[in-house]
Scaffold this active site. Sequence first.
Site, PDB file in Angstrom:
ATOM      1  N   ASP A 177       0.820  -1.211   0.000  1.00 38.22           N
ATOM      2  CA  ASP A 177       0.000   0.000   0.000  1.00 38.22           C
ATOM      3  C   ASP A 177       0.860   1.270   0.000  1.00 38.22           C
ATOM      4  O   ASP A 177       0.670   2.162   0.849  1.00 38.22           O
ATOM      5  CB  ASP A 177      -0.917   0.021   1.237  1.00 38.22           C
ATOM      6  CG  ASP A 177      -1.699  -1.264   1.439  1.00 38.22           C
ATOM      7  OD1 ASP A 177      -2.081  -1.882   0.438  1.00 38.22           O
ATOM      8  OD2 ASP A 177      -1.925  -1.641   2.611  1.00 38.22           O
ATOM      9  N   GLU A 237     -11.480  -0.069  -3.181  1.00 39.62           N
ATOM     10  CA  GLU A 237     -10.648   0.514  -2.113  1.00 39.62           C
ATOM     11  C   GLU A 237      -9.471   1.227  -2.765  1.00 39.62           C
ATOM     12  O   GLU A 237      -9.367   1.310  -3.977  1.00 39.62           O
ATOM     13  CB  GLU A 237     -10.151  -0.575  -1.152  1.00 39.62           C
ATOM     14  CG  GLU A 237      -9.264  -1.617  -1.812  1.00 39.62           C
ATOM     15  CD  GLU A 237      -8.925  -2.794  -0.893  1.00 39.62           C
ATOM     16  OE1 GLU A 237      -9.417  -2.877   0.238  1.00 39.62           O
ATOM     17  OE2 GLU A 237      -8.145  -3.665  -1.350  1.00 39.62           O
TER      18      GLU A 237
HETATM   19  O1  FUB Z   1      -3.229  -3.567   3.519  1.00 39.31           O
HETATM   20  C1  FUB Z   1      -4.547  -3.791   3.979  1.00 39.31           C
HETATM   21  C2  FUB Z   1      -5.521  -3.456   2.912  1.00 39.31           C
HETATM   22  O2  FUB Z   1      -5.259  -4.230   1.746  1.00 39.31           O
HETATM   23  C3  FUB Z   1      -5.460  -2.041   2.407  1.00 39.31           C
HETATM   24  O3  FUB Z   1      -6.020  -1.113   3.274  1.00 39.31           O
HETATM   25  C4  FUB Z   1      -6.161  -2.203   1.116  1.00 39.31           C
HETATM   26  O4  FUB Z   1      -6.055  -1.125   0.249  1.00 39.31           O
HETATM   27  C5  FUB Z   1      -5.521  -3.466   0.588  1.00 39.31           C
HETATM   28  O5  FUB Z   1      -4.303  -3.214  -0.065  1.00 39.31           O
END
Ligand code: FUB
Length: 365
Positions: free
Chosen positions: A53, A263
């Site tokens: 991320d 997301e």
């Molecule tokens: O790293 C945890 C979660 O996985 C992140 O918040 C999302 O964007 C995904 O990459």
Amino acid sequence: MLLFSAILMALTACGQRTDNALSNGGSVKNDEEADPFAGAISQPLIPGIYTADPSAHVFNDKIYIYPSHDINTGIPENDNGDHFAMKDYHVFSMDSLGGKVTDHGIALDVKDIPWAGRQLWAPDAAYKNGTYYLYFPLKDKQDIFRIGVATSKTPEGPFKAQSEPVKGSFSIDPAVFTDTDGISYMYFGGIWGGQLQKWENGKFNADGSKTDRNKDDEPALTPKVAKMSNDMLKFAEEPKDIVILDENRKVLKGGDHDKRFFEASWVHKYNGKYYFSYSTGDTHQICYAIGENPYGPFIYQGVILKPVVGWTSHHSIVEFKGIWLLFYHDTQLSNGKTYLRNVKVTELKYDAGGKIIPVDAYANK
Ligand code: FUB
């Protein structure tokens, strides 16, 4: 261009997967044909720990990377993402592309966040008026994701967390974009494990369904945006919906799994336009949509990054010394373990009309 190719070759030379001590018991395949990473266009930037991320920013003429710090907790994988049970953040910096990546150590630890429950997910950072801000999603003691903020006088931290999450915040993956007029906006949200579907009526409903699985013909759930206060610690307004329209100016539907928001929001500005990019989650694309202002609506344009090896995909886009960079992650260091990821970087290119040329992270086959 030649310079960047040389830099990429240097990055390729310095992160051989077979050399790392982090393979977590997974078998390293010598058969190039069977190796899903054989055509990788970039090698892991940070071989020492697992990172994901990546939110990259240029501060003081250096690149700073604010990633998640993946760890192996032994928690079984599920759709809630319980296996992403991260406990701290490290900050990394690079003076130049292809140069040494410095690990500045622990910048924030979950044990120092007063309202903490569990799971430090994808963070972002911002700078204003002599202070650096680290924004982070974290479940509170009721197991509800909120967005926290911590401050420091230096970009690498350590950061000191505020005693409460940002008032009115919820869900995950904050991305703070500061416009050319100095006004900052936080983009956030994530479905399934990110809990956005549980906030449809402005209140947390623990029984909220995985909406987009059941409501394919309804408008897709929207990411959120809120202008930040001058002190960067609060929302200056109620979060608003980010509307993403398809090529025919119709709202994306929950069933548009190849295109709809899941997301990992990010916003950058290119030639005066606002580029909102995000992950499609279960279809594993990083896509983008273009708008005329920070609130949108944004018109869907296409794919930035094709699926990487691993379930999640998450990115950031930043300009450094005239070159646009795409930071992303895959799972090369762990031989494909979805919760043990590694940050990478490659150049991002636009065509003459401002469209982004899609990146295939394994194009060197
Ligand atoms: O790293 C945890 C979660 O996985 C992140 O918040 C999302 O964007 C995904 O990459």
